[in-house]
Design a protein around this motif. Structure first.
Motif, PDB file in Angstrom:
ATOM      1  N   SER A 187     120.088 -52.249 -39.473  1.00 50.54           N
ATOM      2  CA  SER A 187     119.376 -51.586 -38.208  1.00 50.54           C
ATOM      3  C   SER A 187     119.561 -52.979 -37.159  1.00 50.54           C
ATOM      4  O   SER A 187     119.708 -54.111 -37.648  1.00 50.54           O
ATOM      5  CB  SER A 187     118.013 -51.721 -38.769  1.00 50.54           C
ATOM      6  N   LYS A 188     119.719 -52.568 -35.832  1.00 50.71           N
ATOM      7  CA  LYS A 188     120.025 -53.671 -35.010  1.00 50.71           C
ATOM      8  C   LYS A 188     119.083 -53.177 -33.843  1.00 50.71           C
ATOM      9  O   LYS A 188     119.066 -51.929 -33.433  1.00 50.71           O
ATOM     10  CB  LYS A 188     121.457 -53.589 -34.422  1.00 50.71           C
ATOM     11  N   MET A 189     118.189 -53.954 -33.385  1.00 51.08           N
ATOM     12  CA  MET A 189     117.207 -53.714 -32.227  1.00 51.08           C
ATOM     13  C   MET A 189     117.804 -53.584 -30.756  1.00 51.08           C
ATOM     14  O   MET A 189     118.860 -54.298 -30.706  1.00 51.08           O
ATOM     15  CB  MET A 189     116.047 -54.488 -32.248  1.00 51.08           C
ATOM     16  N   VAL A 190     117.464 -52.754 -30.356  1.00 49.18           N
ATOM     17  CA  VAL A 190     118.204 -52.576 -28.944  1.00 49.18           C
ATOM     18  C   VAL A 190     117.577 -53.216 -27.836  1.00 49.18           C
ATOM     19  O   VAL A 190     116.510 -53.691 -27.704  1.00 49.18           O
ATOM     20  CB  VAL A 190     117.843 -51.000 -28.306  1.00 49.18           C
ATOM     21  N   LYS A 191     118.535 -54.331 -27.101  1.00 52.45           N
ATOM     22  CA  LYS A 191     117.955 -55.172 -26.488  1.00 52.45           C
ATOM     23  C   LYS A 191     117.581 -55.018 -25.104  1.00 52.45           C
ATOM     24  O   LYS A 191     116.930 -55.635 -24.440  1.00 52.45           O
ATOM     25  CB  LYS A 191     119.214 -56.515 -26.410  1.00 52.45           C
TER      26      LYS A 191
END
Length: 309
Positions: A104-108
């Motif tokens: 998972s990667k949080m949208v910046k």
């Protein structure tokens, strides 16, 4: 080596990627892919998260999920655990299916969100026959974005991202398609594929606050179902199974409670029983006309949202 703690925020938007173990495809056929999408929809009803896009490939998948105040780990565990059980049962196998944890990667920021959406929808260009027509791939939400087909599960909120291209639907779709085909650039792909963790993205959107109290839910359910509130806490009260199932489902959805938390609230009940009641509650709101909009009505009366910008 210990695992790195997953970066999470209740108001986060996440790029999710899941891969199967090397020796087996995650999806053996279209039926498997349809099952996975049905599970995403099932748990969307439970946890009230939003989906901004998806693409299911044979050995991996991409999702863009707005947690909407819920816990992304709980969401993905529910979906993937249920799918692995189904997959092993259907294909007569046992053991792990997914390769480690989901990524998972949080949208910046807004720019990254647009690029991410285009990248996810570009994935079918790697499939023979779809190199120039990714919108024709059935298990991607691109065709929904472009208005080419109805969303069979009513799963995807395409308006949030497409709205960033302006109010004219035709020009927005043309600009979006152009962006999708830019994703073949090597540097663009590397940026999308989890090389760096991002920071949380906040846009002008409303986030469901998940701090409702069980007492509020019990009051609401007892009123709507015309049962005594004390019966919701009574073991083996067969005449209030439906009410109890809805009570459990709402606690799981709107209190961010795990099964063990619900066990403590109800007392003298097992995790397995809580899970079964939750499934019963979900079936009620999904199939019984009496309970359509039950969660939405509760949120309107008792819940509230925060505006993030």
């Amino acid at each position: 080596m210990p695992r790195v703690a997953r970066q999470k925020a209740p108001e986060g938007i996440y790029h999710i990627m899941c891969k199967s173990i090397s020796e087996v495809d995650l999806f053996k056929d279209d039926e498997d892919k349809l099952k996975y999408l049905s599970l995403v929809k099932k748990y969307q009803k439970t946890y009230q998260f939003r989906v901004y896009g998806y693409c299911l490939m044979d050995n991996h998948l991409h999702l863009i999920i707005d947690a909407n105040g819920s816990d992304i780990s709980r969401i993905m565990h529910s979906i993937n655990f249920s799918y692995a059980q189904y997959f092993n049962r259907r294909h007569k196998r046992h053991g792990h299916l997914f390769q480690d944890r989901f990524k998972s990667k949080m949208v910046k920021d807004e720019r990254y969100l647009l690029a991410l959406s285009a990248y996810v929808h570009n994935n079918p260009t790697d499939i023979k026959g779809y190199e120039k027509e990714p919108e024709k791939y059935e298990f991607s939400s691109l065709s929904i974005y472009l208005g080419l087909r109805h969303d069979p599960y009513e799963l995807v909120d395409d308006g949030f991202i497409m709205g960033l291209f302006g109010n004219n639907a035709q020009s927005a779709r043309e600009n979006y398609v152009e962006l999708v085909f830019k994703c073949d650039d090597k540097n663009f792909r590397e940026e999308m594929e989890f090389l760096n963790e991002g920071t949380e993205y906040r846009s002008y959107r409303r986030i469901l606050v998940r701090d409702m109290r069980p007492e509020e839910i019990a009051e609401y359910v007892s009123m709507k179902m015309d049962v005594k509130e004390i019966k919701l806490y009574t073991k083996n009260a067969r005449d209030v199974v439906e009410a109890k199932a809805l009570f459990v489902l709402l606690m799981r959805s709107l209190c961010n409670f795990k099964c063990s938390d619900i066990c403590r609230v109800l007392g003298n009940i097992t995790n397995a029983r809580v899970s079964k009641l939750s499934s019963t509650g979900l079936k009620l709101i999904d199939e019984d006309e009496r309970f359509r909009g039950f969660i939405r009505e509760f949120i309107k009366v008792y819940g509230y949202t925060e505006c993030k910008s």
